[in-house]
Structures are given as C-alpha cells and as structure tokens.
Design a protein around this motif. Structure first.
Motif, PDB file in Angstrom:
ATOM      1  N   LEU A   1       0.797  -1.186   0.080  1.00 30.50           N
ATOM      2  CA  LEU A   1      -0.007   0.043  -0.055  1.00 30.50           C
ATOM      3  C   LEU A   1       0.711   1.054  -0.009  1.00 30.50           C
ATOM      4  O   LEU A   1       0.783   2.089  -0.747  1.00 30.50           O
ATOM      5  N   CYS A   2       1.797   1.541   0.750  1.00 30.04           N
ATOM      6  CA  CYS A   2       2.772   2.457   1.019  1.00 30.04           C
ATOM      7  C   CYS A   2       3.443   2.866  -0.348  1.00 30.04           C
ATOM      8  O   CYS A   2       3.783   3.801  -0.815  1.00 30.04           O
ATOM      9  N   LYS A   3       4.122   1.768  -1.099  1.00 35.23           N
ATOM     10  CA  LYS A   3       4.226   1.797  -2.576  1.00 35.23           C
ATOM     11  C   LYS A   3       3.447   2.477  -3.402  1.00 35.23           C
ATOM     12  O   LYS A   3       3.786   3.211  -4.405  1.00 35.23           O
ATOM     13  N   ARG A   4       2.076   2.526  -3.348  1.00 37.28           N
ATOM     14  CA  ARG A   4       1.104   2.901  -4.232  1.00 37.28           C
ATOM     15  C   ARG A   4       0.675   4.553  -3.603  1.00 37.28           C
ATOM     16  O   ARG A   4      -0.135   5.175  -4.633  1.00 37.28           O
ATOM     17  N   ALA A   5       0.501   4.488  -2.322  1.00 34.43           N
ATOM     18  CA  ALA A   5      -0.193   5.565  -1.897  1.00 34.43           C
ATOM     19  C   ALA A   5       0.900   6.507  -0.879  1.00 34.43           C
ATOM     20  O   ALA A   5       1.111   6.194   0.067  1.00 34.43           O
ATOM     21  N   ALA A   6       1.246   7.543  -1.705  1.00 32.59           N
ATOM     22  CA  ALA A   6       2.659   8.415  -1.016  1.00 32.59           C
ATOM     23  C   ALA A   6       2.471   8.866   0.292  1.00 32.59           C
ATOM     24  O   ALA A   6       3.188   9.102   1.076  1.00 32.59           O
ATOM     25  N   GLY A   7       0.841   9.193   0.415  1.00 32.74           N
ATOM     26  CA  GLY A   7       0.678  10.040   1.696  1.00 32.74           C
ATOM     27  C   GLY A   7       0.054   9.069   2.929  1.00 32.74           C
ATOM     28  O   GLY A   7      -0.262   9.687   3.920  1.00 32.74           O
ATOM     29  N   ALA A   8       0.121   7.805   2.634  1.00 28.28           N
ATOM     30  CA  ALA A   8      -0.148   6.823   3.579  1.00 28.28           C
ATOM     31  C   ALA A   8       0.604   6.549   4.671  1.00 28.28           C
ATOM     32  O   ALA A   8       2.084   6.511   4.628  1.00 28.28           O
TER      33      ALA A   8
END
Length: 242
Positions: free
Chosen positions: A73-80
C-alpha cells in the motif's frame, strides 16, 4: 447465529487456530507467493476510496501477518502511514524485517495487539483494512465490530477474506488451483508446499459465507449490499462510514 452449524447447504464451519505463531508457520506464510493477491487488494482498495472521495491518510491494517499489505500500500499511496497489528509475534518478527528491507520503517508501525480489543481511539483511522483475518476468529462479529469502531466518519472500511465453499469437492478444487504441488523439488520444499496446501484447506473450512458476513455487519450500520463475492474464493466488505 451458530456458525458451527451447517445452514443453507453450506459446509459446516470448522474453526482453525486463531493465532499462527510458530517460526515455521510464519516462514511458510511469508514464503507463499502473495504478490498478485496483495497487488489486487491494494488496487481495489485505492480504486474504491478514490471513487468515494476518501483520503488515504492514517491507515490501520488488522491482522497484518508479515506486513506485506502495508508495504504494498505504501508503494502505491504516497501520503499513507500505516499502523499494522497482529497477535502472532513470529509473524511480526518477519514483518519487521520485511518493512526494514523495504525502507518503510518511518511509515509503517507494527503492533503486537489483539484485533478484537485494540487500544486505539474511536474513529482513529481514515482507512481500516483487513485481508484474510476474519476466518481465524471464533466469533467474527467481535473483530468486525472493533474494525467499524476504529473507522472515522467519512472514512473507509475495506475487508476481504475467504468465502466458505458449499462442498468438500469445491474446497479441493480451490486448493488444487491456488496451491498446486511443484515437481522436481527437494523434499523440504515439497513438505513446505504440503503444509501450505493444508493451511489453505483449513482456512476455507473456517471461512464465512457472504450471507453470514452480511448478518454480522448490518447491526453495525453497514448495508448488506456492501458485502459482495469478488472472486471465486473471496468476499469483500467495502463501506464508507457515514
């Protein structure tokens, strides 16, 4: 509802251990090829929250295992940023190594916590996710209620798990499709794959049907239509809390 009693022609639900907490189980789980499943989970999650205008900020991953979903998920959502919890310390030990290897220790925090009664505040997370933990819980209503409590108003709840098939033959067919035995491998590798097949079969027998999940979430204010079969072996709960 007694989920141990067969209903509507489905197999009887057979519980498996709630916690997989041996070094061998953690190693076998991490060795499975979860790449496609995890990528699809994250893609479906992000597509859902984008369609509903939900910002991916503080995320909770319930039953994180070896932290593969938070990393993806962190690879896909920079603000997460992700708080990820599990009750199995051996899983978390492997998860910490995975997070460090991915260079994401500043964005992913792992917690040794019981998902049925966490210490987080009410509505603490803009997005709460869980992949394949519900079937481990003897009374899944406990964890579904806690997950709903932790989701902020206007936030997204996204849960996916295995669906219990109608027959033993259907279980066997899914195991053969998604956990085939390799050929021309060492005895140790073959034994690992046999353990993985056994785990998948146990999980399918312990899983819930869509109707059972709907019956549990409607008292939480979640419409039954927010729970759907989304593959030949998974149901998904996708809901934005009003």
């Amino acid at each position: 509802m007694d989920l141990r009693t067969a209903a509507n022609g489905h197999l009887t639900r057979t519980l498996e251990p709630e916690v997989m907490d041996t070094e061998e189980e953690a190693r076998d789980y991490d060795a499975m090829d979860h790449r496609d499943v995890n990528a699809r989970f994250c893609d479906d999650l992000l597509r859902f929250v984008d369609s509903r205008g939900v910002r991916v900020g503080r995320v909770l991953d319930v039953g994180t295992g070896t932290a593969l979903i938070p990393i993806e998920l962190c690879k896909r959502a920079a603000g997460a940023t992700v708080d990820a919890l599990d009750l199995a310390e051996h899983m978390l030990t492997v998860g910490r190594r995975n997070v460090d290897r991915a260079g994401l220790a500043s964005r992913i925090t792992l917690h040794h916590l019981d998902a049925k009664k966490t210490t987080f505040g009410h509505g603490a997370f803009t997005v709460v996710v869980s992949n394949s933990i519900v079937h481990h819980i003897p009374d899944p209503a406990d964890i579904l209620g806690e997950i709903a409590r932790l989701t902020a108003r206007g936030g997204a709840l996204f849960v996916r798990d295995l669906a219990r098939p109608d027959t033993n033959a259907a279980v066997d067919a899914l195991v053969a499709t998604y956990a085939p035995l390799p050929t021309n491998v060492t005895r140790d590798v073959l034994a690992m794959h046999e353990r993985q097949r056994a785990l998948l079969a146990m999980s399918l027998h312990a899983a819930l049907t869509v109707d059972e999940v709907r019956a549990m979430v409607t008292p939480l204010g979640v419409p039954a239509s927010d729970v759907q079969m989304t593959s030949d072996r998974h149901w998904t709960l996708a809901h934005v809390r009003p």
